[in-house]
Design an enzyme around this catalytic site. Structure first.
Site, PDB file in Angstrom:
ATOM      1  CG  HIS A   1      38.938  29.786  39.332  1.00  0.00           C
ATOM      2  ND1 HIS A   1      37.776  29.371  39.939  1.00  0.00           N
ATOM      3  CD2 HIS A   1      39.948  29.450  40.165  1.00  0.00           C
ATOM      4  CE1 HIS A   1      38.073  28.807  41.104  1.00  0.00           C
ATOM      5  NE2 HIS A   1      39.375  28.830  41.259  1.00  0.00           N
TER       6      HIS A   1
ATOM      7  CG  HIS B   1      39.601  27.426  45.414  1.00  0.00           C
ATOM      8  ND1 HIS B   1      40.793  26.751  45.594  1.00  0.00           N
ATOM      9  CD2 HIS B   1      39.611  28.474  46.272  1.00  0.00           C
ATOM     10  CE1 HIS B   1      41.502  27.378  46.513  1.00  0.00           C
ATOM     11  NE2 HIS B   1      40.816  28.417  46.940  1.00  0.00           N
TER      12      HIS B   1
END
Length: 440
Positions: free
Chosen positions: A112, A153
């Site tokens: 991320h 994710h």
């Protein structure tokens, strides 16, 4: 004596001194249970499976990838340097022929973390896969790389870093962003104007099971990889798709992960998420290691596994097939889409608001890329946050053409009198990096 069909290197780094807080899902126990399982199963007694100790990455390694503000020291700890160093260690072992496959079981995770770093978002500060990839490009001359991110994710940080790079195919298979953090990763996210189509997002519906994941790998991912012809395949091996994971809504199993690894056959796997610390990770990681090594993993079975309970609903199967066909259709039309969407623009810009959910920082970012038929294009980034830091960065890619280099140098010169707390330049063509911090 059991012997691995493929020599496989492992790095373990649990990061005892780093946690968001002692009870957070992202904590050292994520790897300690796996480490115990690996020893109990006697995997290190198998000829051809070798453990390596991680090195630390340098600040230069990080500068190839990130603009860190106010500086690298402020947004990293030694654990981040070792985690990224573990990925580099297994990559070096693969590139130098010590092993055929490598698996970095390290934390903190990284997918991320975007090009600009103001702090921690999604449990990530620096992007360990991207740092590893740019390291092996600089040291070994690798050009075409495919990253297949199988974390539940969306790998929005890796996507951001390689958004403008046509030599990096980024494929993310994840739970639909309408139902899960970070709320992105839709089919329409295709990459920048010079690399349109080399970002491939496959958002799967909740309750996707082994059937849906493995169909997607076989019928969507593998044909795209065959078209792209990468020199190296990297798997961002997140394990939070597991049916017992507390943060997600998927129904993948440990055996399914092993099957996926066997089908994908990545050169290097790097651990990302996965928060079912006892019920999933030791079994999933064992399956991945056995699959990488070419050994029998059919006996892998985690607690709570129930075939009947994990049968994929028919409507989910239908959605998975529809999504897969849409992704393939877009891939096959990527050149036509690039001509249509980019047109005759000389530069293309983006304006974004980015939230750092862990550190609660809000960033406003504008970037601009030169549209070029001769190189990957020069990139400038203007990024400010509510911490008071204001960054101006210029990225010059390897193989930059003279026109794009001139534009990049012009941008940097023009920023001299701007209101920036940090001016920074990444010159990957010359492997030179410049930082100019200023008082806020």
């Amino acid at each position: 004596m059991i012997k691995a069909d493929r020599k496989t290197g492992l790095v373990f780094f649990p990061a005892f001194d780093w946690a968001i807080d002692p009870t957070h899902p992202e904590r050292e126990e994520r790897l300690l249970y796996t480490q115990d399982q690996v020893f109990e199963e006697g995997l290190f007694d198998i000829e051809g499976i070798t453990e390596f100790k991680p090195d630390l990455v340098t600040h230069e390694d990080i500068r190839r990838v990130h603009f860190c503000t106010p500086d690298i020291e402020s947004v990293t700890t030694e654990s981040h340097l070792i985690s990224a160093g573990g990925a580099v260690t297994v990559a070096k072992a693969v590139m130098e022929g010590a092993v055929e496959k490598g698996f970095a079981l390290v934390r903190p995770p990284g997918h991320h973390a975007m090009r600009v770093v103001h702090g921690n978002r999604g449990f990530c500060n620096i992007n360990i896969e991207a740092i590893m990839i740019e390291y092996i490009r600089a040291k070994y001359g690798v050009r075409r790389v495919a990253v297949v991110d199988t974390d539940c994710h969306h790998g929005d940080g890796t996507q951001d870093i390689f958004w403008h790079d046509p030599d990096t195919l980024f494929i993310s298979i994840h739970q639909d962003g309408r139902t899960l953090y970070p709320g992105s990763g839709f089919i329409e996210e295709l990459g920048g104007p010079n690399a349109l189509g080399t970002t491939v997002n496959i958002p799967l519906p909740p309750l996707t099971s082994d059937e849906g994941y493995l169909w997607t790998i076989e019928n969507v991912v593998m044909p795209i990889l065959e078209d792209f012809q990468p020199e190296i395949i990297v798997n961002s091996a997140g394990q939070d798709n597991h049916f017992s994971d507390p943060l997600t809504n998927m129904n993948f199993s440990a055996r399914g992960y092993a099957d996926l690894t066997d089908m994908l056959s990545p050169d290097i796997a790097v651990l990302e998420g996965g928060y079912s610390i006892e019920g999933a990770l030791p079994y999933v990681n064992t399956g991945i290691i056995l699959a990488l090594a070419g050994l029998d993993y059919t006996g892998i079975k985690e607690p709570g596994f129930d075939v009947a309970r994990l049968v994929q609903p028919q409507d989910v199967t239908r959605q998975v097939r529809q999504i897969g066909q849409a992704v393939l259709s877009t891939w096959r039309q990527r050149e036509a889409l690039q001509a249509k969407l980019v047109g005759n623009h000389k530069t293309v810009s983006r304006r974004r608001n980015i939230m750092y959910d862990t550190d609660m920082i809000y960033e406003m970012q504008i970037d601009e890329i030169t549209v070029c038929n001769s190189c990957k294009g020069a990139l400038k980034v203007d990024s400010s946050s509510d911490t008071g830091h204001h960054l101006f960065g210029v990225h010059i890619p390897k193989g930059v053409c003279p026109a794009c280099r001139a534009r990049a140098e012009q941008w940097f010169e023009e920023s001299k009198n701007g209101p920036y707390t940090l001016r920074t330049m990444q010159d990957l063509d010359r492997q030179s990096f410049f930082d100019e911090p200023r008082e806020a």
